[in-house]
Design a protein around this motif. Sequence first.
Motif, PDB file in Angstrom:
ATOM      1  N   VAL A  72       5.831  -9.420 -18.790  1.00  0.00           N
ATOM      2  CA  VAL A  72       5.453  -8.685 -17.577  1.00  0.00           C
ATOM      3  C   VAL A  72       6.468  -7.606 -17.237  1.00  0.00           C
ATOM      4  O   VAL A  72       6.103  -6.573 -16.678  1.00  0.00           O
ATOM      5  N   MET A  73       7.724  -7.819 -17.613  1.00  0.00           N
ATOM      6  CA  MET A  73       8.711  -6.757 -17.392  1.00  0.00           C
ATOM      7  C   MET A  73       8.422  -5.560 -18.292  1.00  0.00           C
ATOM      8  O   MET A  73       8.588  -4.411 -17.893  1.00  0.00           O
ATOM      9  N   ALA A  74       7.938  -5.818 -19.494  1.00  0.00           N
ATOM     10  CA  ALA A  74       7.550  -4.726 -20.394  1.00  0.00           C
ATOM     11  C   ALA A  74       6.353  -3.955 -19.847  1.00  0.00           C
ATOM     12  O   ALA A  74       6.190  -2.773 -20.126  1.00  0.00           O
ATOM     13  N   LEU A  75       5.524  -4.634 -19.071  1.00  0.00           N
ATOM     14  CA  LEU A  75       4.336  -3.989 -18.491  1.00  0.00           C
ATOM     15  C   LEU A  75       4.620  -3.311 -17.155  1.00  0.00           C
ATOM     16  O   LEU A  75       3.714  -2.753 -16.551  1.00  0.00           O
ATOM     17  N   GLY A  76       5.875  -3.375 -16.689  1.00  0.00           N
ATOM     18  CA  GLY A  76       6.226  -2.633 -15.486  1.00  0.00           C
ATOM     19  C   GLY A  76       6.833  -3.426 -14.349  1.00  0.00           C
ATOM     20  O   GLY A  76       7.252  -2.838 -13.352  1.00  0.00           O
ATOM     21  N   ALA A  77       6.899  -4.743 -14.442  1.00  0.00           N
ATOM     22  CA  ALA A  77       7.468  -5.536 -13.345  1.00  0.00           C
ATOM     23  C   ALA A  77       8.984  -5.368 -13.285  1.00  0.00           C
ATOM     24  O   ALA A  77       9.652  -5.311 -14.314  1.00  0.00           O
ATOM     25  N   ASP A  78       9.499  -5.277 -12.074  1.00  0.00           N
ATOM     26  CA  ASP A  78      10.945  -5.246 -11.869  1.00  0.00           C
ATOM     27  C   ASP A  78      11.500  -6.660 -11.747  1.00  0.00           C
ATOM     28  O   ASP A  78      12.679  -6.883 -11.994  1.00  0.00           O
ATOM     29  N   TRP A  79      10.654  -7.607 -11.344  1.00  0.00           N
ATOM     30  CA  TRP A  79      11.046  -9.010 -11.261  1.00  0.00           C
ATOM     31  C   TRP A  79       9.797  -9.875 -11.356  1.00  0.00           C
ATOM     32  O   TRP A  79       8.683  -9.379 -11.288  1.00  0.00           O
ATOM     33  N   CYS A  80      10.014 -11.172 -11.491  1.00  0.00           N
ATOM     34  CA  CYS A  80       8.917 -12.140 -11.589  1.00  0.00           C
ATOM     35  C   CYS A  80       9.059 -13.205 -10.514  1.00  0.00           C
ATOM     36  O   CYS A  80      10.167 -13.648 -10.227  1.00  0.00           O
TER      37      CYS A  80
END
Length: 196
Positions: A72-80
Amino acid sequence: MLKTGITPDFIVVDGKEGGTGAAPLEFMDHLGMPMREGLTFVHSALIGSNLRDKIKLGAAGKIVSGFDMARVMALGADWCNAARGFMFAVGCLQSQQCHADRCPTGVATQDKLHQRAIVLSDKSVRVAHFHRETVIALAELIAAAGLNHPRELRPYHFMRRTGPDRIVSFTESIASWSPASSCPARPIQASRKPGR
């Protein structure tokens, strides 16, 4: 946001994946959008609107492992945001009774009898171990990719099978917008009149 210049500090994209089973099955099966597609859409829309550098993005929805976080970070998330794995570490077995207050393991209930099943001294250690090992797994994935930080992950670091004999990178399999090039600056008008 474009008209007023007022933006939120962050947006959290939470998928329709259903969490630990707290939502009724009809909601999990038929409402909402999968988190990865929703995250990609929001990330791309913010880029297309020249707002991505002003708004942080969080992601939630079936994030359990270091790989899930990296993806999800590769898809644009800054955090989870993650809950499912921690619920498992506490003892959740997904009986899908959260909303009915009948959790057999005591994880998601107000029933005092069932709550006694949770031994906090044991479960707190399990949760701490799970968290530590998940972060270590993420760090190992970042290092294996030759990167220094999760923010360096990009869609091309991940592959997706699109057919029995075809594998493409996430870059090829997701739609994205470039800054201010294809994201409409004004609302799109409906092409047909209501009631027709």
